[in-house]
Design a protein around this motif. Structure first.
Motif, mmCIF file in Angstrom:
data_model
loop_
_atom_site.group_PDB
_atom_site.id
_atom_site.type_symbol
_atom_site.label_atom_id
_atom_site.label_comp_id
_atom_site.label_asym_id
_atom_site.label_seq_id
_atom_site.Cartn_x
_atom_site.Cartn_y
_atom_site.Cartn_z
ATOM 1 N N GLU A 256 1.076 -1.160 -0.134
ATOM 2 C CA GLU A 256 0.035 -0.174 -0.028
ATOM 3 C C GLU A 256 0.791 1.240 0.048
ATOM 4 O O GLU A 256 1.909 1.331 0.651
ATOM 5 N N SER A 257 0.497 2.199 -0.888
ATOM 6 C CA SER A 257 1.174 3.328 -0.965
ATOM 7 C C SER A 257 -0.011 4.647 -0.593
ATOM 8 O O SER A 257 -1.018 4.538 -1.216
ATOM 9 N N THR A 258 0.542 5.437 0.379
ATOM 10 C CA THR A 258 -0.576 6.528 0.575
ATOM 11 C C THR A 258 0.154 7.985 0.356
ATOM 12 O O THR A 258 1.352 8.230 0.546
ATOM 13 N N SER A 259 -0.533 9.050 0.039
ATOM 14 C CA SER A 259 -0.128 10.317 -0.120
ATOM 15 C C SER A 259 -0.954 11.274 0.847
ATOM 16 O O SER A 259 -2.299 11.304 0.402
ATOM 17 N N ILE A 260 -0.459 11.799 1.877
ATOM 18 C CA ILE A 260 -1.349 12.592 2.914
ATOM 19 C C ILE A 260 -1.210 13.945 2.543
ATOM 20 O O ILE A 260 0.069 14.531 2.250
ATOM 21 N N THR A 261 -2.202 14.525 2.489
ATOM 22 C CA THR A 261 -2.179 15.994 2.334
ATOM 23 C C THR A 261 -2.955 17.002 3.496
ATOM 24 O O THR A 261 -4.183 16.548 3.656
ATOM 25 N N GLU A 262 -2.266 17.907 4.042
ATOM 26 C CA GLU A 262 -2.858 18.625 5.101
ATOM 27 C C GLU A 262 -3.754 19.503 4.661
ATOM 28 O O GLU A 262 -3.803 20.192 3.738
ATOM 29 N N GLY A 263 -5.111 19.508 5.515
ATOM 30 C CA GLY A 263 -6.190 20.270 4.896
ATOM 31 C C GLY A 263 -7.484 19.578 4.645
ATOM 32 O O GLY A 263 -7.350 18.793 3.608
ATOM 33 N N TYR A 264 -8.416 19.556 5.802
ATOM 34 C CA TYR A 264 -9.538 18.799 5.427
ATOM 35 C C TYR A 264 -10.540 19.356 4.281
ATOM 36 O O TYR A 264 -10.724 20.427 4.253
ATOM 37 N N GLN A 265 -10.560 18.473 3.332
ATOM 38 C CA GLN A 265 -11.440 18.698 2.190
ATOM 39 C C GLN A 265 -12.517 17.421 2.061
ATOM 40 O O GLN A 265 -12.200 16.483 1.434
ATOM 41 N N ALA A 266 -13.774 17.942 2.369
ATOM 42 C CA ALA A 266 -14.901 16.746 2.142
ATOM 43 C C ALA A 266 -16.440 17.600 1.923
ATOM 44 O O ALA A 266 -16.431 18.636 2.318
ATOM 45 N N TYR A 267 -17.152 16.862 1.209
ATOM 46 C CA TYR A 267 -18.492 17.358 1.047
ATOM 47 C C TYR A 267 -19.505 16.403 1.512
ATOM 48 O O TYR A 267 -19.209 15.290 1.421
ATOM 49 N N ALA A 268 -20.714 16.711 1.519
ATOM 50 C CA ALA A 268 -21.865 15.961 1.859
ATOM 51 C C ALA A 268 -22.898 16.391 0.954
ATOM 52 O O ALA A 268 -23.021 17.341 0.491
ATOM 53 N N ILE A 269 -23.877 15.349 0.415
ATOM 54 C CA ILE A 269 -25.105 15.723 -0.299
ATOM 55 C C ILE A 269 -26.032 16.341 0.571
ATOM 56 O O ILE A 269 -26.737 15.886 1.598
ATOM 57 N N SER A 270 -26.335 17.590 0.035
ATOM 58 C CA SER A 270 -27.297 18.221 0.853
ATOM 59 C C SER A 270 -28.480 18.213 0.102
ATOM 60 O O SER A 270 -29.746 18.121 0.941
ATOM 61 N N ARG A 271 -28.712 17.975 -1.379
ATOM 62 C CA ARG A 271 -30.150 17.650 -2.002
ATOM 63 C C ARG A 271 -29.733 17.274 -3.220
ATOM 64 O O ARG A 271 -28.751 17.292 -3.753
ATOM 65 N N VAL A 272 -30.958 16.621 -3.756
ATOM 66 C CA VAL A 272 -30.935 15.861 -4.965
ATOM 67 C C VAL A 272 -32.183 16.621 -5.906
ATOM 68 O O VAL A 272 -33.165 16.547 -5.325
ATOM 69 N N GLU A 273 -31.914 16.808 -7.372
ATOM 70 C CA GLU A 273 -32.903 17.498 -7.903
ATOM 71 C C GLU A 273 -32.993 16.537 -9.257
ATOM 72 O O GLU A 273 -31.979 15.947 -9.753
ATOM 73 N N ALA A 274 -34.259 16.330 -9.928
ATOM 74 C CA ALA A 274 -34.327 15.708 -11.018
ATOM 75 C C ALA A 274 -35.325 16.302 -11.947
ATOM 76 O O ALA A 274 -35.982 17.322 -11.473
ATOM 77 N N LYS A 275 -34.894 15.978 -13.324
ATOM 78 C CA LYS A 275 -35.637 16.857 -14.153
ATOM 79 C C LYS A 275 -36.965 16.229 -14.658
ATOM 80 O O LYS A 275 -37.049 15.027 -15.024
ATOM 81 N N GLN A 276 -38.007 16.930 -14.137
ATOM 82 C CA GLN A 276 -39.371 16.317 -14.458
ATOM 83 C C GLN A 276 -40.179 17.217 -15.319
ATOM 84 O O GLN A 276 -40.531 18.354 -15.054
ATOM 85 N N PHE A 277 -40.464 16.703 -16.625
ATOM 86 C CA PHE A 277 -41.269 17.261 -17.403
ATOM 87 C C PHE A 277 -40.642 18.591 -18.001
ATOM 88 O O PHE A 277 -41.422 19.692 -17.958
ATOM 89 N N GLY A 278 -39.513 18.888 -18.029
ATOM 90 C CA GLY A 278 -38.572 20.214 -18.398
ATOM 91 C C GLY A 278 -38.487 20.726 -17.287
ATOM 92 O O GLY A 278 -37.769 22.056 -17.639
ATOM 93 N N ARG A 279 -38.471 20.572 -16.059
ATOM 94 C CA ARG A 279 -38.137 21.470 -15.022
ATOM 95 C C ARG A 279 -37.362 20.437 -13.770
ATOM 96 O O ARG A 279 -37.535 19.491 -13.770
ATOM 97 N N TRP A 280 -36.294 21.260 -13.495
ATOM 98 C CA TRP A 280 -35.603 20.830 -12.258
ATOM 99 C C TRP A 280 -36.438 20.740 -11.122
ATOM 100 O O TRP A 280 -36.722 22.068 -10.451
ATOM 101 N N THR A 281 -36.564 19.579 -10.511
ATOM 102 C CA THR A 281 -37.679 19.771 -9.140
ATOM 103 C C THR A 281 -36.950 18.767 -7.956
ATOM 104 O O THR A 281 -35.987 17.911 -8.473
ATOM 105 N N ARG A 282 -36.833 19.348 -6.864
ATOM 106 C CA ARG A 282 -36.076 18.805 -5.670
ATOM 107 C C ARG A 282 -36.820 17.620 -5.247
ATOM 108 O O ARG A 282 -38.056 17.724 -5.128
ATOM 109 N N VAL A 283 -36.028 16.305 -5.102
ATOM 110 C CA VAL A 283 -36.867 15.046 -4.841
ATOM 111 C C VAL A 283 -36.997 15.093 -3.372
ATOM 112 O O VAL A 283 -36.038 15.453 -2.530
ATOM 113 N N LYS A 284 -38.122 14.615 -3.109
ATOM 114 C CA LYS A 284 -38.754 14.299 -1.717
ATOM 115 C C LYS A 284 -38.938 12.947 -1.553
ATOM 116 O O LYS A 284 -39.657 12.274 -2.461
#
Length: 627
Positions: A451-479
């Motif tokens: 195993e080889s690893t490369s460590i970079t200082e500085g936390y970089q991470a994201y989380a899924i906040s919301r998802v949108e789907a194209k419904q009949f020509g419009r972007w709509t937030r899925v629920k």
């Protein structure tokens, strides 16, 4: 094909035993121990002395001294000190049915101080210390001690039983001290507390390199499930020395599960050397019978006093042979070439600094532990402190199938941690090894793991906040409360909005687009499920709390969509290699049930780690368009 049995976790199993009578006469026909002529042997220290019959020992009384013995053991360096003892009595069947335990009151070296008071007592690492009668014959090996505070009373394995090194099927971790022996102990000055306790097998101190906390050492002991091995951090150097250290009667003796950059070895004492055959410990390592451990000499630093039992601290030399027998009354090995095993090689980089380590592991039971801890230890050394960051990893595991075919599994990944990046990818590396070893399809042998690893200082991470789907020509937030409508044979267009994690750096939000193909076929039920997830399943904010769960986790079917249809070892390796990466955003559309179920997937890699999950119902409608 039937699944192989799970790997044995070195559990000490106690089973019924038949009574075995072992005498010096029996020994003469079974081993080389009587090769030396007692008449020409020195008083102590003969390499392979004859066994002294326990019947010749005289017990101490209030008016007469017991049989005197002298012994050899190392407290510092490699040269043994001379210790002395007085015979107190025998615990009948104290080691096993037909195998008595001899009790001696010991003094000298660091067992007692200059005034005769108990100093370190009988310490862990003293196991195997040879005791000699006045004519030079071997009485036995120190192998047992008092259960609690330091004591100068030792339980001794008789020489004939030790030489036999037979596979006695039953034994006791603690043997009660009978009344007649307790009386003799008190006659020689033992306290009431010492003489009313129990004699326990001296724990073999298995070394863990300095730098790991006591909590980490305890976690390893719990995972190993060894009943008579004590894991101690910092009780040896953090690597096996390149210098070969010889062994002789009374010298340090180490038996290793692994050697190299990250050694795991138990340190005790050599009892006798008969030609190229080495006897030691006076008790087992794991009591596995036939075994294969590395054999080492060692250089003692000192003996630490501890209320939980004093123990030896030593530097372990290069391997000089192989331990082949792990029996109730001794471990036995041969001098010569070091045993071969699986090489675990890790390279960690932080900026311009790097560290490469390599350890030879002799049992598959230890592979995941060594791999994870070696990688973690080197990362800790390089980061030299706690900070958040990102780790990019590449690993390869070479294995041989039961049919002889050699395969290589490879994977790259990315992970992140807000508080302590030093754990890096160690958990996944160990998890890959465990998944391959316990694959459920066939027995495999791991030939090498890197195993080889490369460590970079500085936390970089994201989380899924919301998802949108194209419904009949419009972007709509899925629920979750509103099913998505998807056309048969069409394309479900999605976009996942990612929000920067707390404490991370980077832009506040990102958008990732995904297109999922909708099956053309008609299902009995038009209802399905859509899941949009990040490839990272989170990281531990408290490394110590999670340590116990780190090194034996396997990939779980329910966590990795690519694992669900695995039916063979090659399929497992392929699925593991393709499994979601920490920086992936992926969508899964599931329709139908049972054998007619269909799953359509889409995946897109990002520059940073992504976590989170959104799940909503879908409803299929209409007819597919003509192609």
């Amino acid at each position: 094909m039937t699944a192989p049995a799970p790997a044995r976790r070195r559990t000490l199993t106690i089973v019924a035993a038949a009574t075995i009578a072992v005498t010096a006469a029996t020994l003469a026909a079974t081993g080389p121990a009587l090769a030396d002529d007692p008449a020409s042997a020195p008083v102590i220290g003969s390499a392979c002395p004859a066994a002294y019959p326990p019947a010749g020992l005289v017990r101490a009384t209030t008016t007469a001294a017991g049989t005197a013995v002298q012994g050899l053991t190392v407290t510092s360096g490699t040269t043994p000190d001379v210790v002395s003892g007085e015979y107190v009595g025998t615990i009948d069947d104290g080691i096993a049915p037909g195998v008595d335990m001899l009790i001696f009151k010991m003094k000298g070296s660091r067992i007692t101080d200059a005034n005769g008071a108990v100093d370190r007592g009988i310490w862990s690492g003293m196991s195997g210390t040879p005791l000699y009668a006045a004519d030079g014959r071997l009485v036995g090996a120190v192998a047992y001690g008092q259960s609690w505070a330091p004591s100068d009373y030792a339980g001794v394995t008789p020489a004939a039983d030790l030489y036999r090194a037979g596979s006695y099927a039953a034994g006791s971790a603690a043997a009660a001290i009978p009344t007649k022996v307790a009386a003799s102990m008190r006659a020689t000055g033992a306290s009431p507390q010492a003489s009313t306790g129990a004699m326990r097998r001296l724990p073999t101190p298995v070394t863990i390199p300095a730098g790991f906390s006591p909590a980490s050492a305890k976690a390893i002991a719990k995972k190993a499930r060894l009943k008579n091995v004590t894991f101690r951090n910092g009780s040896s150097s953090s690597k096996t020395s390149s210098t070969r250290i010889g062994v002789s009667a009374g010298s340090n003796l180490a038996a290793g599960y692994a050697y190299g950059s990250f050694p795991l070895a138990g340190v005790g004492t050599t009892t006798a050397v008969c030609g190229t055959k080495v006897y030691g410990f006076g008790h087992p390592m794991d009591w596995l019978g036939k075994t294969r451990l590395s054999l080492h000499g060692a250089d003692s630093v000192y003996v630490e006093r501890d209320y939980d039992g004093s123990f030896k601290i030593a530097n372990i030399g290069a391997p000089i042979g192989t331990i082949t027998q792990d029996r109730l009354t001794a471990i036995v090995g041969g001098l010569g070439a070091a045993p071969t095993g699986t090489a675990v090689r890790t390279t960690n980089r932080v900026g311009t600094r790097s560290r490469t380590s390599s350890t030879t592991v002799l049992s598959p039971d230890w592979l995941s532990t060594v791999a994870g801890m070696q990688s973690t230890m080197d990362s800790m050394t390089l980061t030299d402190g706690m900070f958040g960051g990102v780790v990019r990893t590449n690993r390869a595991i070479k294995l041989r199938r039961s049919n002889g075919q050699v395969l290589t599994y490879t994977r790259n990944d990315i992970s992140a941690d807000r508080f302590d990046v030093s754990a890096g990818a160690a958990e996944a590396f160990a998890g890959d090894i465990e998944s391959i070893l316990s694959n459920g399809f066939e027995d495999v042998t791991i030939l090498g793991a890197t195993e080889s690893t490369s460590i970079t200082e500085g936390y970089q991470a994201y989380a899924i906040s919301r998802v949108e789907a194209k419904q009949f020509g419009r972007w709509t937030r899925v629920k979750a409360s509103s099913p998505l409508l998807v056309r048969r044979g069409g394309t479900l267009k999605l976009r996942a909005v990612l929000k920067r994690e707390t404490g991370a750096t980077g832009v506040a939000t990102k958008t990732v687009r995904l297109n999922v193909a909708v099956p053309r076929r008609k299902f009995k039920s038009p209802i399905g499920i859509l899941s949009v997830s990040g490839g990272s399943f989170g990281s531990s904010d408290d490394y110590e709390d999670e340590f116990e769960d780190m090194y034996y986790d396997e990939y779980a079917d329910e966590e990795y969509e690519t694992m669900s249809d695995v039916t063979s070892l090659p399929g497992l390796l392929s699925a593991m290699s393709r499994a979601e990466h920490g920086n992936d955003v992926f969508a899964s559309l599931s329709l139908g049930s049972g054998r007619k179920a269909v799953e359509k997937k889409a995946r897109k890699a990002t520059a940073t780690v992504v976590s989170g999950d959104v799940m909503v119902p879908v409803m299929v409608y209409g007819k597919p368009k003509k192609r």
